[in-house]
Motif scaffolding. Structure first.
Motif, mmCIF file in Angstrom:
data_model
loop_
_atom_site.group_PDB
_atom_site.id
_atom_site.type_symbol
_atom_site.label_atom_id
_atom_site.label_comp_id
_atom_site.label_asym_id
_atom_site.label_seq_id
_atom_site.Cartn_x
_atom_site.Cartn_y
_atom_site.Cartn_z
ATOM 1 N N SER A 1 48.274 49.737 35.747
ATOM 2 C CA SER A 1 47.331 48.791 36.347
ATOM 3 C C SER A 1 45.944 49.429 36.472
ATOM 4 O O SER A 1 45.770 50.633 36.280
ATOM 5 N N LEU A 2 44.977 48.615 36.829
ATOM 6 C CA LEU A 2 43.604 49.078 36.964
ATOM 7 C C LEU A 2 43.502 50.166 38.035
ATOM 8 O O LEU A 2 42.811 51.171 37.839
ATOM 9 N N ASP A 3 44.205 49.991 39.148
ATOM 10 C CA ASP A 3 44.177 50.997 40.212
ATOM 11 C C ASP A 3 44.814 52.317 39.756
ATOM 12 O O ASP A 3 44.328 53.400 40.090
ATOM 13 N N GLU A 4 45.908 52.231 38.998
ATOM 14 C CA GLU A 4 46.554 53.438 38.478
ATOM 15 C C GLU A 4 45.612 54.174 37.523
ATOM 16 O O GLU A 4 45.527 55.404 37.551
ATOM 17 N N SER B 1 45.469 36.432 37.021
ATOM 18 C CA SER B 1 44.980 37.570 37.785
ATOM 19 C C SER B 1 43.649 38.034 37.222
ATOM 20 O O SER B 1 43.348 37.814 36.044
ATOM 21 N N ALA C 1 48.169 42.843 36.143
ATOM 22 C CA ALA C 1 48.965 42.517 37.332
ATOM 23 C C ALA C 1 49.911 41.334 37.130
ATOM 24 O O ALA C 1 51.113 41.432 37.407
ATOM 25 N N ARG D 1 42.340 54.076 37.530
ATOM 26 C CA ARG D 1 41.272 54.679 38.348
ATOM 27 C C ARG D 1 41.752 55.978 38.973
ATOM 28 O O ARG D 1 41.027 56.967 39.016
ATOM 29 N N GLY D 2 42.987 55.991 39.490
ATOM 30 C CA GLY D 2 43.547 57.201 40.085
ATOM 31 C C GLY D 2 43.666 58.328 39.079
ATOM 32 O O GLY D 2 43.340 59.481 39.375
ATOM 33 N N ASP E 1 42.924 41.263 37.440
ATOM 34 C CA ASP E 1 43.361 42.518 36.832
ATOM 35 C C ASP E 1 44.098 42.148 35.555
ATOM 36 O O ASP E 1 45.018 41.335 35.581
ATOM 37 N N GLY F 1 47.947 41.046 43.647
ATOM 38 C CA GLY F 1 46.578 40.577 43.418
ATOM 39 C C GLY F 1 46.503 39.479 42.372
ATOM 40 O O GLY F 1 45.482 39.287 41.740
#
Length: 172
Positions: free
Chosen positions: A128-131, A83, A88, A133-134, A85, A47
């Protein structure tokens, strides 16, 4: 490159700087086209984007952005990784630089905060941002799972007691 193309490039870079949460400045000396293409693919998958830039045009594009303080980093064969993020681009640059000595991280910035190479390395170690969030969803769901387990436990114990009594009656 004529004057209008340069103006388009400067405005495109300016827009990139305006939308980016992180800018990593790298120096690449001796990277082959295949290696740069591989790096760009890794960036795209994460990304982020990677662009080899002309220093003078990049300095012009930095005018009026929060990354103006990066001007001094643009000397020699430079490229930028950006990025939205905040982690990233740093992750991909650091991983690639570990495998390939021809890419050197000069520094970067996250908003108005200037980062040296050690700061970029520290940023790359963050999730990362997705990690994140998870992990947050996991934390929020954990109490609900525990409550469901507590509520189901007495019913399970009761079923086992009835099963034990049934087994004793059959044995007798």
């Amino acid at each position: 490159m004529d004057r209008s193309q340069k103006a388009e490039l400067v405005s495109a870079l300016n827009a990139t700087f305006e939308s980016a949460a992180l800018v990593v400045v790298t120096q690449q000396s001796g990277l082959t086209v295949t290696e740069v293409s591989g790096l760009r693919t890794q960036m795209r998958d994460a990304g982020a984007s990677y662009k080899v830039t002309k220093n003078r045009l990049t300095r012009l594009a930095l005018e009026g952005t929060k990354y103006k303080a990066l001007e001094s980093m643009f000397t020699g064969p430079t490229a930028i990784a950006t990025s939205e993020d905040p982690v990233a681009a740093a992750k991909v640059c650091v991983e690639f630089a570990k495998k390939n000595e021809k890419l050197t991280i000069v520094g970067g910035a996250m908003g108005e905060t200037i980062l040296d190479p050690a700061g970029i390395n520290a940023l790359a170690k963050l999730p990362s941002l997705d990690e994140l969030r998870g992990k947050l969803i996991g934390v929020l769901q954990a109490p609900a799972t525990k409550v469901a387990g507590v509520v189901q436990a007495p019913a399970g114990k009761l079923a086992r007691v009835f099963s034990a009594y049934g087994s004793q009656d059959e044995a007798a």
